[in-house]
Design a protein around this motif. Structure first.
Motif, mmCIF file in Angstrom:
data_model
loop_
_atom_site.group_PDB
_atom_site.id
_atom_site.type_symbol
_atom_site.label_atom_id
_atom_site.label_comp_id
_atom_site.label_asym_id
_atom_site.label_seq_id
_atom_site.Cartn_x
_atom_site.Cartn_y
_atom_site.Cartn_z
ATOM 1 N N LEU A 260 58.385 2.099 81.186
ATOM 2 C CA LEU A 260 57.244 1.496 81.874
ATOM 3 C C LEU A 260 56.523 0.530 80.934
ATOM 4 N N ILE A 261 56.327 0.973 79.692
ATOM 5 C CA ILE A 261 55.691 0.096 78.707
ATOM 6 C C ILE A 261 56.554 -1.145 78.469
ATOM 7 N N MET A 262 57.882 -0.919 78.388
ATOM 8 C CA MET A 262 58.798 -2.042 78.194
ATOM 9 C C MET A 262 58.671 -3.037 79.348
ATOM 10 N N TYR A 263 58.479 -2.514 80.553
ATOM 11 C CA TYR A 263 58.314 -3.381 81.720
ATOM 12 C C TYR A 263 57.080 -4.278 81.548
ATOM 13 N N TYR A 359 51.713 -4.005 66.167
ATOM 14 C CA TYR A 359 52.066 -2.782 66.898
ATOM 15 C C TYR A 359 52.085 -1.565 65.968
ATOM 16 N N VAL A 360 52.778 -1.669 64.825
ATOM 17 C CA VAL A 360 52.925 -0.498 63.954
ATOM 18 C C VAL A 360 51.601 -0.093 63.316
ATOM 19 N N VAL A 419 47.348 -3.750 75.218
ATOM 20 C CA VAL A 419 48.329 -2.766 75.683
ATOM 21 C C VAL A 419 48.466 -1.646 74.669
ATOM 22 N N TRP A 420 48.605 -2.000 73.369
ATOM 23 C CA TRP A 420 48.764 -0.969 72.329
ATOM 24 C C TRP A 420 47.521 -0.082 72.256
ATOM 25 N N ILE A 421 46.332 -0.675 72.361
ATOM 26 C CA ILE A 421 45.089 0.091 72.249
ATOM 27 C C ILE A 421 44.933 1.060 73.416
#
Length: 446
Positions: A260-263, A359-360, A419-421
Motif C-alpha cells: 500500500l505504501i509502495m502504491y 527516509y532512513v 508520508v514517512w512522518i
C-alpha cells in the motif's frame, strides 16, 4: 534427560545466548539482501525498482511461513516446558507437513496472480517485466525455504539459534560469489542478467534446507523411526492453525501494508520507488539484528509459560526492552552519520540518494516503536494469546495508512516526507497500545 536451561538459567545470560547468534544471523541475512541490491544497482535503477516490487511479494509469501514457524516454536516450547517430549515431537513433525502443504499452495497461487499483484502495486513497463521474471524464479525455492524455516523454529524452541546463524553466514559469502557469477556468466555458466540474482537465492535456499533439516535430525525432536507421526493429525493442525493464523495475518498485513505504501510512493515517480526500496534495505541493516531479541523472548517465554514461571517472563520482557532501546539509539546515530554513504553504494542518482537518506533518518526514530511492537507480539505468541495481533496490524498497516495517506497524497498533494512522518505516528500509536494490552493479558492469566 537433559535439563531444560530455559527454565533455570539466568535470564540475562539466556537472552545473550539466544539473541546474539540470532542477531548475527539476521545481520548476515540483511547483508545478503544488501548484496543483491548492490549488484542489481550496477544493472540499472529500473532493476532496483523491480527488485523492490519483488521483495514485497516475497515478504508476503514469507508471512505464511512466519505464522506457522512461530506456532511451532510456541507449541514445542510449551510442551518442553511441561516435559512432554513426545508431544513436542508430534508438533514438529506435523508442523513440517503442514508447512509443505502451505508451500505448495503458495507457489501455485503465486504463479497465477503475480502479474495482477505487481500491477496493483504500480509496476509497469520494464519494471513489471523484470519483477515477473525475477519472482517466477524465486518461487522455485519457496518450498525448501519455508521447510527450512519450519525446522529452524523447532531448533529455536530448544534454544538453538546457532545452526541457522551458521547457514545465514555461509549463505552471505556464497551469495557474494554466485550473484556476479550468475548475472555475468563464466565459462560454461551462462549470463542470466538480473534474473541471475534469483537463481543464486534458490540455490542457497536448497543448501540451507538440507543443513537445517540435518541439525534437527540430530535432536530428539525429529527422526524417521515413527513415520506415522508424519501423517496429518487434524487436532494438531487445528492447534497450529489457531496459533499461526493471527501471526500469519499480522505478517501478511505487513506485506500488504508495504505494498500500500509502495502504491502511494509510486505517485512520486519510479526514482522515489527505487529510493524507498534502497532505504528499506538499509533500514533493515540496523533493525533486523535487533530482532534477535524477539527470538530469545519467544523461546524463553514459551518454555516458562509452560512451566508457569511468570516472574521469569516479566524479567525477560524488561531486559529485552532495555537492550532493544539501547540498540535503537545506537542505530539512530549510525544512520544519521553514515546512512547516506551506505545508500551511495547502491545508486549514484542524487535524487534517489537524498530521498532514501531522508527516509532512513525518519524511519530510524521509529526503531523504538518497532522494538516495543515486536517484543510485545513475541510475548503474546509465547503465552499462546496472539489473537489481537492481526487487528493491531490492520490498524497500523492498512486502515490508518489508507485513510491518512489518501488524504495527504491525493487531496493535499503533500511531499513524500509527509508520508514517512505519517507512517511513524501510526506505528508509535500501535506500539503503545499493544504493549499495554500485553501487560494486562499477563496479569489476567497469572
Amino acid at each position: 534427560m537433559k535439563k531444560n536451561e530455559l527454565l533455570t538459567k539466568d535470564i540475562k545470560t539466556l537472552i545473550k545466548q539466544i539473541a546474539i547468534p540470532s542477531s548475527i544471523g539476521m545481520f548476515f541475512n540483511t547483508m545478503y539482501n544488501v548484496i543483491d541490491t548492490f549488484y542489481v544497482g550496477m544493472i540499472s535503477t529500473v532493476a532496483i525498482t523491480a527488485l523492490s516490487y519483488s521483495f514485497m511479494v516475497f515478504f508476503m509469501i514469507l508471512s505464511i511461513s512466519f505464522g506457522l514457524s512461530s506456532a511451532i516454536t510456541a507449541h514445542v516450547g510449551n510442551s518442553l516446558g511441561k516435559h512432554k517430549h513426545k508431544l513436542a515431537k508430534i508438533f514438529v513433525l506435523n508442523g513440517l507437513t503442514f508447512i509443505t502443504l502451505a508451500s505448495i499452495l503458495l507457489c501455485f497461487g503465486g504463479y497465477i496472480f503475480l502479474e495482477q499483484i505487481f500491477t496493483l502495486m504500480g509496476a509497469k513497463d520494464t519494471a513489471l517485466t523484470l519483477s515477473l521474471e525475477y519472482t517466477n524464479v524465486i518461487l522455485i525455492g519457496v518450498i525448501p525455504m519455508l521447510l527450512g524455516l519450519g525446522a529452524n523454529a523447532a531448533l529455536i524452541a530448544k534454544g538453538d539459534t546457532k545452526s541457522y546463524r551458521n547457514t545465514l553466514i555461509f549463505g552471505f559469502f556464497l551469495n557474494l560469489i554466485l550473484d556476479p557469477l550468475f548475472i555475468y556468466g563464466f565459462y560454461f555458466i551462462p549470463s542470466f542478467g538480473f534474473v541471475g540474482v534469483a537463481y543464486a537465492t534458490v540455490f542457497i535456499q536448497f543448501i540451507t534446507f538440507f543443513y537445517i533439516t540435518y541439525k534437527l535430525y540430530k535432536t530428539n525432536l525429529f527422526d524417521f523411526k515413527t513415520p506415522k507421526m508424519f501423517l496429518p493429525d487434524i487436532r494438531i493442525y487445528k492447534e497450529l492453525a489457531r496459533q499461526a493464523i493471527p501471526m500469519s495475518l499480522n505478517m501478511l498485513t505487513m506485506s500488504l501494508g508495504t505494498m500500500l505504501i509502495m502504491y502511494f510512493v509510486s505517485f512520486y515517480g519510479y526514482k522515489t520507488v527505487a529510493a524507498f526500496g534502497i532505504g528499506y534495505r538499509v533500514e533493515q541493516i540496523i533493525l533486523l539484528p535487533m530482532l534477535g531479541l524477539n527470538t530469545a523472548v519467544s523461546a524463553i517465554v514459551s518454555n516458562n509459560y509452560g512451566a508457569k514461571n511468570f516472574d521469569r517472563i516479566y524479567e525477560v520482557i524488561n531486559k529485552s526492552l532495555k537492550y532493544g532501546y539501547i540498540m535503537s539509539a545506537i542505530g539512530v546515530i549510525f544512520l544519521v552519520l553514515f546512512g547516506k554513504y551506505i545508500i551511495m553504494l547502491f545508486d549514484t542518482d542524487l535524487e534517489v540518494i537524498n530521498t532514501a537518506y531522508t527516509y532512513v533518518v525518519i524511519e530510524s526514530v521509529i526503531f523504538f516503536a518497532f522494538i516495543t511492537l515486536f517484543i510485545s507480539n513475541s510475548v503474546l505468541q509465547g503465552i499462546k494469546q496472539p489473537f489481537i495481533i492481526p487487528y493491531v496490524s490492520v490498524y497500523r498497516q492498512l486502515l490508518m495508512p489508507f485513510i491518512l495517506l489518501t488524504i495527504a497524497v491525493k487531496y493535499f498533494d503533500c511531499s513524500v516526507v509527509t508520508v514517512w512522518i505519517i507512517i511513524g505516528i501510526i506505528i508509535y500509536s500501535a506500539a503503545i497500545w499493544i504493549y499495554l494490552y500485553m501487560k494486562r493479558k499477563l496479569e489476567y492469566i497469572k
